[in-house]
Design a protein around this motif. Structure first.
Motif, mmCIF file in Angstrom:
data_model
loop_
_atom_site.group_PDB
_atom_site.id
_atom_site.type_symbol
_atom_site.label_atom_id
_atom_site.label_comp_id
_atom_site.label_asym_id
_atom_site.label_seq_id
_atom_site.Cartn_x
_atom_site.Cartn_y
_atom_site.Cartn_z
ATOM 1 N N ALA A 130 1.433 -1.331 -0.323
ATOM 2 C CA ALA A 130 0.081 0.074 -0.131
ATOM 3 C C ALA A 130 1.023 1.375 -0.148
ATOM 4 O O ALA A 130 0.501 2.405 -0.829
ATOM 5 C CB ALA A 130 -1.023 -0.069 1.456
ATOM 6 N N THR A 131 1.961 1.605 0.948
ATOM 7 C CA THR A 131 2.818 2.466 0.272
ATOM 8 C C THR A 131 3.521 2.414 -0.474
ATOM 9 O O THR A 131 4.075 3.053 -0.889
ATOM 10 C CB THR A 131 3.791 1.780 2.116
ATOM 11 N N MET A 132 4.153 1.548 -0.950
ATOM 12 C CA MET A 132 4.335 1.694 -2.492
ATOM 13 C C MET A 132 3.529 1.735 -3.488
ATOM 14 O O MET A 132 4.321 2.793 -4.012
ATOM 15 C CB MET A 132 5.006 -0.268 -2.985
ATOM 16 N N LEU A 133 2.741 1.634 -3.799
ATOM 17 C CA LEU A 133 1.637 1.803 -4.169
ATOM 18 C C LEU A 133 0.606 3.078 -4.250
ATOM 19 O O LEU A 133 -0.476 3.727 -4.914
ATOM 20 C CB LEU A 133 0.548 1.112 -4.719
ATOM 21 N N GLY A 134 0.795 3.735 -3.090
ATOM 22 C CA GLY A 134 -0.240 5.191 -2.301
ATOM 23 C C GLY A 134 -1.256 5.302 -2.146
ATOM 24 O O GLY A 134 -2.354 5.947 -2.259
ATOM 25 N N LEU A 135 -0.969 4.287 -1.722
ATOM 26 C CA LEU A 135 -3.102 3.399 -0.702
ATOM 27 C C LEU A 135 -2.985 3.592 0.484
ATOM 28 O O LEU A 135 -4.181 2.570 1.370
ATOM 29 C CB LEU A 135 -2.833 2.117 -1.762
ATOM 30 N N SER A 136 -1.619 3.628 1.374
ATOM 31 C CA SER A 136 -2.039 3.766 2.787
ATOM 32 C C SER A 136 -3.319 4.741 3.254
ATOM 33 O O SER A 136 -4.173 3.874 3.862
ATOM 34 C CB SER A 136 -1.109 4.265 3.503
ATOM 35 N N ASP A 137 -3.712 5.373 3.024
ATOM 36 C CA ASP A 137 -4.858 6.150 2.973
ATOM 37 C C ASP A 137 -6.706 5.379 2.931
ATOM 38 O O ASP A 137 -7.180 6.138 3.182
ATOM 39 C CB ASP A 137 -5.192 7.672 3.087
ATOM 40 N N TYR A 138 -6.554 4.602 2.169
ATOM 41 C CA TYR A 138 -7.244 3.456 0.956
ATOM 42 C C TYR A 138 -7.573 3.098 1.672
ATOM 43 O O TYR A 138 -8.697 1.829 1.582
ATOM 44 C CB TYR A 138 -7.794 4.205 -0.376
ATOM 45 N N LEU A 139 -7.150 2.380 2.695
ATOM 46 C CA LEU A 139 -7.309 0.469 3.538
ATOM 47 C C LEU A 139 -8.538 0.859 3.683
ATOM 48 O O LEU A 139 -9.147 -0.632 3.567
ATOM 49 C CB LEU A 139 -5.394 0.347 4.094
ATOM 50 N N HIS A 140 -9.344 1.553 4.618
ATOM 51 C CA HIS A 140 -10.671 1.179 4.558
ATOM 52 C C HIS A 140 -11.598 1.516 4.004
ATOM 53 O O HIS A 140 -12.664 1.483 4.456
ATOM 54 C CB HIS A 140 -10.632 1.653 6.102
ATOM 55 N N ARG A 141 -11.712 2.079 2.717
ATOM 56 C CA ARG A 141 -12.317 2.279 1.839
ATOM 57 C C ARG A 141 -12.240 0.689 0.887
ATOM 58 O O ARG A 141 -12.095 -0.418 0.919
ATOM 59 C CB ARG A 141 -12.081 3.455 1.163
ATOM 60 N N ARG A 142 -14.371 0.490 0.342
ATOM 61 C CA ARG A 142 -14.533 0.010 -0.364
ATOM 62 C C ARG A 142 -14.165 0.814 -1.957
ATOM 63 O O ARG A 142 -14.222 1.525 -2.359
ATOM 64 C CB ARG A 142 -16.267 -0.528 -0.239
ATOM 65 N N PRO A 143 -14.156 -0.856 -3.186
ATOM 66 C CA PRO A 143 -13.398 -0.207 -4.201
ATOM 67 C C PRO A 143 -15.208 0.661 -4.983
ATOM 68 O O PRO A 143 -13.725 1.682 -5.723
ATOM 69 C CB PRO A 143 -14.270 -1.445 -4.395
ATOM 70 N N GLY A 144 -16.383 0.509 -4.344
ATOM 71 C CA GLY A 144 -16.723 1.489 -4.910
ATOM 72 C C GLY A 144 -17.125 3.132 -4.448
ATOM 73 O O GLY A 144 -16.908 4.519 -5.433
#
Length: 367
Positions: A130-144
């Protein structure tokens, strides 16, 4: 470099296809027997028009499609009879294939959970990716709740969190708009430089192929037309098919006849000097034609039919010997008042192809 990077780079493997074929019956042969070898850590783009067999080839490597013959060797293992989970590959699909009811974290960790990894190890791997791909702030969101680009990064993260030696991409950027496709190309190139996985990327988009690939494998009706670096394919196309498929606008292809001293167009104009006889196809890229009539080479008269001003350059469509040729003129070249064009075809920029087979003829102009 973290443990994920190190593990993937260490797992990267050669891929060898020996006589691999796919046919549904005697009349429906998708891929005739194919022999090709991909190097460990290489980014290979499989390029071709719709229906040429590129996705079928990828799915056979992944194990989602059975081969009709031949062997697939990944590293030192024959895998054509193994289940997908046993092949050491991870795949990213065009439609993302994310679980809508799961969070980003749960989507990325699901395959690790199935594999029996502990909760602590799953969390560590997902956090690193997640850190590598810049997704750390979105881990608890759903795809929608994510944008298209973010969903694609989740799909990529779900693949690389497994630490695969082989990454397979099936047209992953086709659902994104132009700006996002550009941004994701940059991210994918940076990701590959970082993790070093053996990567196979299927697309019909030549820009993706030219900008991402170490080598491009061009398919036409299941057969390999050319397998080489982007530079070699652009400047030395092996066939008319490749010449017309790569480049925007594509290479101009003109039928010519050799009389022993020159190659002539259908209207008799001499386009190049050559000691050849018979019928050929002559190729030249739009940016290699000089519309001002200056420079080495023969001049041909053509009539301007249409002009596209694209800011950085203009594309002229001109009628020459009953055909439309396109000329790309660089920024600053004034062609606004031209109606009749004097076209110069530099001999060093010409390509010659066999009239029947369409295959390139080397050395026709001393190259």
């Amino acid at each position: 470099m973290n443990t994920i990077d190190t593990a993937i780079r260490a797992a990267a493997a050669d891929i060898k296809l020996a006589g691999v074929a796919k046919a549904y019956d005697a009349q429906t042969v998708v891929i005739p027997p194919m022999d090709v070898q991909l190097k460990a850590g290489e980014f290979t783009v499989v390029l071709g028009p719709s229906g040429c067999g590129k996705s079928t080839l990828l799915q056979m490597i992944a194990g989602l499609e059975r081969v009709s013959g031949g062997k697939i060797v990944i590293g030192d293992r024959e895998v054509q009879d193994l289940e997908p989970k046993q092949r050491g590959c991870a795949m990213v699909f065009q439609n993302y294939a994310l679980y809508p009811h799961m969070t980003v974290l749960e989507n990325m960790a699901y395959s690790l959970k199935v594999a029996g990894l502990s909760k602590v190890e799953r969390a560590e791997r997902v956090e690193a990716v997640a850190t590598m791909l810049g997704l750390s702030d979105y881990l608890h969101r759903r795809p929608g709740q994510l944008s298209g680009g973010q969903r694609q990064r989740v799909a990529i993260g779900r693949a690389i969190v497994r630490e695969p030696g082989v990454l397979l991409f099936d047209e992953p950027l086709s659902n994104l708009d132009a700006q996002l496709r550009h941004d994701m190309r940059v991210e994918l190139a940076e990701l590959h430089r970082r993790i070093g996985a053996t990567t196979i990327f299927v697309t019909h988009d030549q820009v993706e192929a030219m900008t991402l690939a170490d080598r491009i494998l061009i398919l036409n009706r299941g057969r390999i037309e050319q397998f080489d670096t982007p530079k070699a394919i652009y400047h030395h196309p092996a066939s008319v098919f490749v010449a017309k498929f790569i480049g925007a606008p594509p290479m101009n292809i003109l039928p010519v006849t050799g009389d022993g001293s020159a190659l002539r167009l259908a209207d008799g104009q001499v386009v190049a000097e050559a000691s050849l006889t018979g019928n050929y196809q002559l190729g030249i890229r739009p940016e290699d034609i000089v519309a001002s009539g200056h420079g080495a080479g023969r001049l041909c008269k053509a009539m301007l039919r249409f002009r596209e001003d694209l800011g950085s350059h203009s594309v002229l469509a001109a009628e020459l010997a009953g055909l439309v040729v396109r000329i790309a003129t660089p920024f600053g070249v004034d062609t606004a008042d031209l109606v009749e064009l004097s076209l110069n075809f530099p001999p060093s920029r010409l390509h010659l192809f066999d009239a029947q087979t369409g295959r390139a003829i080397a050395g026709a102009f001393g190259a």
